[in-house]
Motif scaffolding. Structure first.
Motif, PDB file in Angstrom:
ATOM      1  N   GLY A   1       7.906   5.130  10.690  1.00  0.00           N
ATOM      2  CA  GLY A   1       7.174   4.624  11.847  1.00  0.00           C
ATOM      3  C   GLY A   1       6.161   3.567  11.454  1.00  0.00           C
ATOM      4  N   ARG A   2       5.473   3.801  10.350  1.00  0.00           N
ATOM      5  CA  ARG A   2       4.483   2.823   9.885  1.00  0.00           C
ATOM      6  C   ARG A   2       5.166   1.566   9.356  1.00  0.00           C
ATOM      7  NH1 ARG A   2       0.704   2.343   4.622  1.00  0.00           N
ATOM      8  NH2 ARG A   2      -0.331   0.458   5.300  1.00  0.00           N
ATOM      9  N   VAL A   3       6.232   1.749   8.548  1.00  0.00           N
ATOM     10  CA  VAL A   3       6.947   0.601   7.992  1.00  0.00           C
ATOM     11  C   VAL A   3       7.482  -0.286   9.118  1.00  0.00           C
ATOM     12  CG1 VAL A   3       9.043  -0.078   6.752  1.00  0.00           C
ATOM     13  CG2 VAL A   3       7.552   1.696   5.796  1.00  0.00           C
ATOM     14  N   ASN A   4       8.111   0.328  10.099  1.00  0.00           N
ATOM     15  CA  ASN A   4       8.695  -0.404  11.221  1.00  0.00           C
ATOM     16  C   ASN A   4       7.634  -1.196  11.972  1.00  0.00           C
ATOM     17  OD1 ASN A   4      10.572  -1.220  13.213  1.00  0.00           O
ATOM     18  ND2 ASN A   4      10.014   0.519  14.489  1.00  0.00           N
ATOM     19  N   ALA A   5       6.507  -0.545  12.270  1.00  0.00           N
ATOM     20  CA  ALA A   5       5.451  -1.211  13.033  1.00  0.00           C
ATOM     21  C   ALA A   5       4.856  -2.386  12.264  1.00  0.00           C
ATOM     22  CB  ALA A   5       4.364  -0.197  13.382  1.00  0.00           C
TER      23      ALA A   5
END
Length: 257
Positions: free
Chosen positions: A106-110
């Motif tokens: 989720g963090r990588v994608n954002a």
């Protein structure tokens, strides 16, 4: 003062002096002073190698057109967990749970999505003679100015930059001058077949698939043969053609159209 009151007051003071100071359970420095109090475990940071394996796991699981679209969310991340923990690149590392993988993704994608926008802005502002390194520096500056924090996941962006979701729609100026109209890069992702097409292909028997392939090859050969015949007929003087050749020529022209 009543003797009984003095004795009671002294007993309370004695208990207070012997009691231990309060323990901050939430503190990372808390010590084990009793069986019920344990020092909290420190959060394990994600390494660059782990991020790359996680991205590979997500991309490969997502690109399975049947599995990724027809399973529950928990099952999807369970498959990513298995892929991640079985990777030979992480041999000797502690395993990760699917919930940890999901949170990290989720963090990588954002963050990568934000940087893609910054990189596109940098490409649009690219001056003549500037290199890719200059564009990257400008993209990092734009990211910092927009979000007040440094972009620390460039290794993730480099893994995802050519995927359809994160691919930039801009090109460096040098490539735009050389290629003219937009050219599809060899590294760009070919869109995977849909769920129905994939299922239909799996349901076909090997003989049926081979038969369809042969039919397709024969049809192509037949088309090429007819084109050669038509070319020869068109090269001849119309006055020298027989009635049969004229009829054949008209038929082939009709089929080609």
């Amino acid at each position: 003062m009543d003797p009984s009151s003095r004795n009671s007051h002294g007993f309370v003071n004695l208990l207070a002096s012997q009691s231990s100071p309060p323990i901050d359970i939430d503190s990372a420095e808390a010590h084990v002073t009793s069986p019920g109090l344990v020092k909290p475990a420190e959060r394990r940071k994600w390494s660059t190698k782990e991020d790359i394996v996680l991205i590979s796991a997500w991309l490969n699981t997502r690109k399975d057109p049947i599995v990724s679209n027809e399973q529950k969310l928990g099952s999807f991340w369970k498959r990513i967990e298995e892929y991640f923990n079985s990777s030979p690149h992480l041999f000797g590392s502690l395993p990760r749970e699917w919930s940890q993988c999901k949170q990290r993704w989720g963090r990588v994608n954002a963050e990568v999505c934000k940087f893609v926008g910054c990189h596109e802005s940098a490409l649009k502002e690219q001056a003549s003679g500037q290199t890719e390194n200059d564009v990257m520096k400008l993209a990092h500056d734009i990211f910092f100015n927009d979000y007040n924090v440094k972009f620390c996941l460039e290794h993730c962006w480099r893994e995802l930059r050519f995927d359809q979701k994160w691919r930039s729609h801009c090109q460096p100026k040098e490539k735009r001058k050389e290629s003219g109209p937009e050219v599809v890069s060899a590294e760009e992702e070919v869109r995977p077949p849909g769920v129905k097409a994939s299922k239909a292909a799996k349901r076909k028997k090997p003989n049926e698939a081979a038969y369809e392939q042969i039919q397709s090859i024969l049809a192509q050969k037949n088309t090429l043969s007819n084109k050669k015949i038509l070319d020869r007929l068109l090269a001849k003087n119309i006055e020298t053609l027989s009635d049969h050749e004229v009829a054949l020529k008209n038929k082939l022209i009709s089929e080609m159209l």
